[in-house]
Design a protein around this motif. Structure first.
Motif, mmCIF file in Angstrom:
data_model
loop_
_atom_site.group_PDB
_atom_site.id
_atom_site.type_symbol
_atom_site.label_atom_id
_atom_site.label_comp_id
_atom_site.label_asym_id
_atom_site.label_seq_id
_atom_site.Cartn_x
_atom_site.Cartn_y
_atom_site.Cartn_z
ATOM 1 N N ALA A 8 0.851 -1.189 0.000
ATOM 2 C CA ALA A 8 0.000 0.000 0.000
ATOM 3 C C ALA A 8 0.890 1.243 0.000
ATOM 4 O O ALA A 8 2.025 1.207 0.472
ATOM 5 N N ASP A 9 0.362 2.348 -0.538
ATOM 6 C CA ASP A 9 1.072 3.629 -0.563
ATOM 7 C C ASP A 9 0.274 4.608 0.300
ATOM 8 O O ASP A 9 -0.709 5.183 -0.153
ATOM 9 N N VAL A 10 0.694 4.748 1.558
ATOM 10 C CA VAL A 10 -0.062 5.553 2.522
ATOM 11 C C VAL A 10 0.766 6.757 2.942
ATOM 12 O O VAL A 10 1.759 6.615 3.654
ATOM 13 N N ALA A 11 0.343 7.957 2.506
ATOM 14 C CA ALA A 11 1.047 9.187 2.866
ATOM 15 C C ALA A 11 0.405 9.876 4.066
ATOM 16 O O ALA A 11 1.009 10.741 4.674
ATOM 17 N N SER A 12 -0.825 9.494 4.413
ATOM 18 C CA SER A 12 -1.511 10.104 5.550
ATOM 19 C C SER A 12 -0.975 9.537 6.855
ATOM 20 O O SER A 12 -0.687 8.342 6.954
ATOM 21 N N PHE A 24 -2.157 -2.394 -2.669
ATOM 22 C CA PHE A 24 -2.444 -1.516 -3.806
ATOM 23 C C PHE A 24 -3.448 -0.410 -3.474
ATOM 24 O O PHE A 24 -4.087 0.138 -4.359
ATOM 25 N N VAL A 25 -3.575 -0.079 -2.201
ATOM 26 C CA VAL A 25 -4.371 1.070 -1.777
ATOM 27 C C VAL A 25 -3.456 2.291 -1.794
ATOM 28 O O VAL A 25 -2.298 2.219 -1.396
ATOM 29 N N VAL A 26 -3.999 3.435 -2.258
ATOM 30 C CA VAL A 26 -3.269 4.695 -2.226
ATOM 31 C C VAL A 26 -4.068 5.663 -1.356
ATOM 32 O O VAL A 26 -5.253 5.899 -1.607
ATOM 33 N N ASN A 38 -11.832 -0.910 7.361
ATOM 34 C CA ASN A 38 -11.238 -1.881 6.457
ATOM 35 C C ASN A 38 -11.250 -1.280 5.055
ATOM 36 O O ASN A 38 -12.320 -1.043 4.493
ATOM 37 N N VAL A 39 -10.057 -1.002 4.531
ATOM 38 C CA VAL A 39 -9.931 -0.443 3.182
ATOM 39 C C VAL A 39 -9.336 -1.545 2.313
ATOM 40 O O VAL A 39 -8.160 -1.882 2.434
ATOM 41 N N CYS A 40 -10.153 -2.113 1.445
ATOM 42 C CA CYS A 40 -9.751 -3.268 0.636
ATOM 43 C C CYS A 40 -8.861 -2.848 -0.543
ATOM 44 O O CYS A 40 -8.717 -1.667 -0.849
ATOM 45 N N ALA A 41 -8.304 -3.837 -1.198
ATOM 46 C CA ALA A 41 -7.329 -3.640 -2.271
ATOM 47 C C ALA A 41 -7.866 -2.739 -3.388
ATOM 48 O O ALA A 41 -9.065 -2.696 -3.657
ATOM 49 N N HIS A 42 -6.927 -2.034 -4.029
ATOM 50 C CA HIS A 42 -7.217 -1.211 -5.213
ATOM 51 C C HIS A 42 -8.198 -0.076 -4.921
ATOM 52 O O HIS A 42 -9.093 0.202 -5.715
ATOM 53 N N ALA A 43 -8.033 0.574 -3.766
ATOM 54 C CA ALA A 43 -8.825 1.762 -3.435
ATOM 55 C C ALA A 43 -7.908 2.981 -3.463
ATOM 56 O O ALA A 43 -6.691 2.858 -3.298
ATOM 57 N N LEU A 44 -8.506 4.153 -3.698
ATOM 58 C CA LEU A 44 -7.769 5.415 -3.679
ATOM 59 C C LEU A 44 -8.531 6.384 -2.799
ATOM 60 O O LEU A 44 -9.754 6.517 -2.938
ATOM 61 N N ILE A 45 -7.807 7.075 -1.905
ATOM 62 C CA ILE A 45 -8.427 8.063 -1.026
ATOM 63 C C ILE A 45 -7.606 9.346 -1.139
ATOM 64 O O ILE A 45 -6.431 9.371 -0.770
ATOM 65 N N GLU A 46 -8.244 10.417 -1.660
ATOM 66 C CA GLU A 46 -7.532 11.685 -1.811
ATOM 67 C C GLU A 46 -7.377 12.380 -0.460
ATOM 68 O O GLU A 46 -7.944 11.972 0.546
ATOM 69 N N GLY A 47 -6.607 13.484 -0.462
ATOM 70 C CA GLY A 47 -6.200 14.134 0.770
ATOM 71 C C GLY A 47 -7.272 14.880 1.530
ATOM 72 O O GLY A 47 -7.186 15.033 2.742
ATOM 73 N N ASP A 48 -8.302 15.362 0.852
ATOM 74 C CA ASP A 48 -9.381 16.086 1.533
ATOM 75 C C ASP A 48 -10.587 15.172 1.718
ATOM 76 O O ASP A 48 -11.703 15.487 1.332
ATOM 77 N N VAL A 49 -10.334 13.989 2.297
ATOM 78 C CA VAL A 49 -11.379 13.001 2.573
ATOM 79 C C VAL A 49 -11.332 12.700 4.064
ATOM 80 O O VAL A 49 -10.259 12.518 4.633
ATOM 81 N N VAL A 50 -12.522 12.630 4.694
ATOM 82 C CA VAL A 50 -12.620 12.278 6.104
ATOM 83 C C VAL A 50 -13.499 11.041 6.213
ATOM 84 O O VAL A 50 -14.622 11.016 5.704
ATOM 85 N N ILE A 51 -12.973 10.017 6.883
ATOM 86 C CA ILE A 51 -13.673 8.737 7.054
ATOM 87 C C ILE A 51 -13.801 8.462 8.539
ATOM 88 O O ILE A 51 -12.809 8.517 9.274
ATOM 89 N N GLY A 52 -15.008 8.146 8.982
ATOM 90 C CA GLY A 52 -15.276 7.879 10.391
ATOM 91 C C GLY A 52 -14.794 6.513 10.835
ATOM 92 O O GLY A 52 -13.944 5.888 10.201
ATOM 93 N N ASN A 53 -15.373 6.023 11.927
ATOM 94 C CA ASN A 53 -15.011 4.735 12.518
ATOM 95 C C ASN A 53 -15.884 3.616 11.966
ATOM 96 O O ASN A 53 -17.024 3.845 11.559
#
Length: 153
Positions: A8-12, A24-26, A38-53
């Motif tokens: 995975a490529d996690v910059a956050s 393969f999650v970015v 749980n963030v499954c394979a081949h997902a992309l999350i941009e920088g101005d995204v907020v995800i709860g619990n």
């Protein structure tokens, strides 16, 4: 303790406890992800995204800037989120229109959610539906365009 797959490529740096990020999650810098997700394979999350619990994001989901996901949300595989009403190559709006998924809502596989839409508390979006306007709390919607077929409460 969170788990981040080595592929995975996690910059956050804001990843909650017990969250799993698969291969393969970015995840771009600035994204905020809560606990027990749980963030499954081949997902992309941009920088101005907020995800709860307690959020599940299945494979093939891309979450663009402006997306807000509250607690206990399920997003099925290949659900499509958008944030630009009038997309053109190399022409960008001053501000992207975010999508909000309220607590406990569920998005079916291959559903498409248009910019600026809010999905209500515990609402359910049927697989393959195209959501063009806000969905009320507890509604079940299906079709293209998505229409309410019943309420869960």
């Amino acid at each position: 303790m969170s788990y981040i797959h080595p592929l995975a490529d996690v910059a956050s740096s804001v990843i909650g406890e017990n969250t799993k990020i698969w291969q393969f999650v970015v995840i771009l810098k600035g994204a905020k992800i809560g606990r027990n997700c749980n963030v499954c394979a081949h997902a992309l999350i941009e920088g101005d995204v907020v995800i709860g619990n307690n959020v599940t994001i299945k494979s093939g989901v891309f979450l663009w800037d402006g997306t807000l996901i509250e607690d206990d949300v399920f997003i099925g595989p290949n659900a499509t989120f958008t944030n630009d009403l009038m997309p053109r190559s190399k022409v960008y709006p001053e501000k992207f229109l975010g999508i909000t998924l309220k607590r406990g809502s569920s998005i079916g596989a291959n559903a498409t959610i248009l910019p600026g839409v809010t999905i209500g508390i515990e609402a359910m979006i049927g697989a393959g539906s195209v959501v063009t306007k806000d969905v009320p709390d507890y509604a079940v919607v299906v079709g293209n365009p998505a229409k309410i077929i019943r309420y869960t409460k």
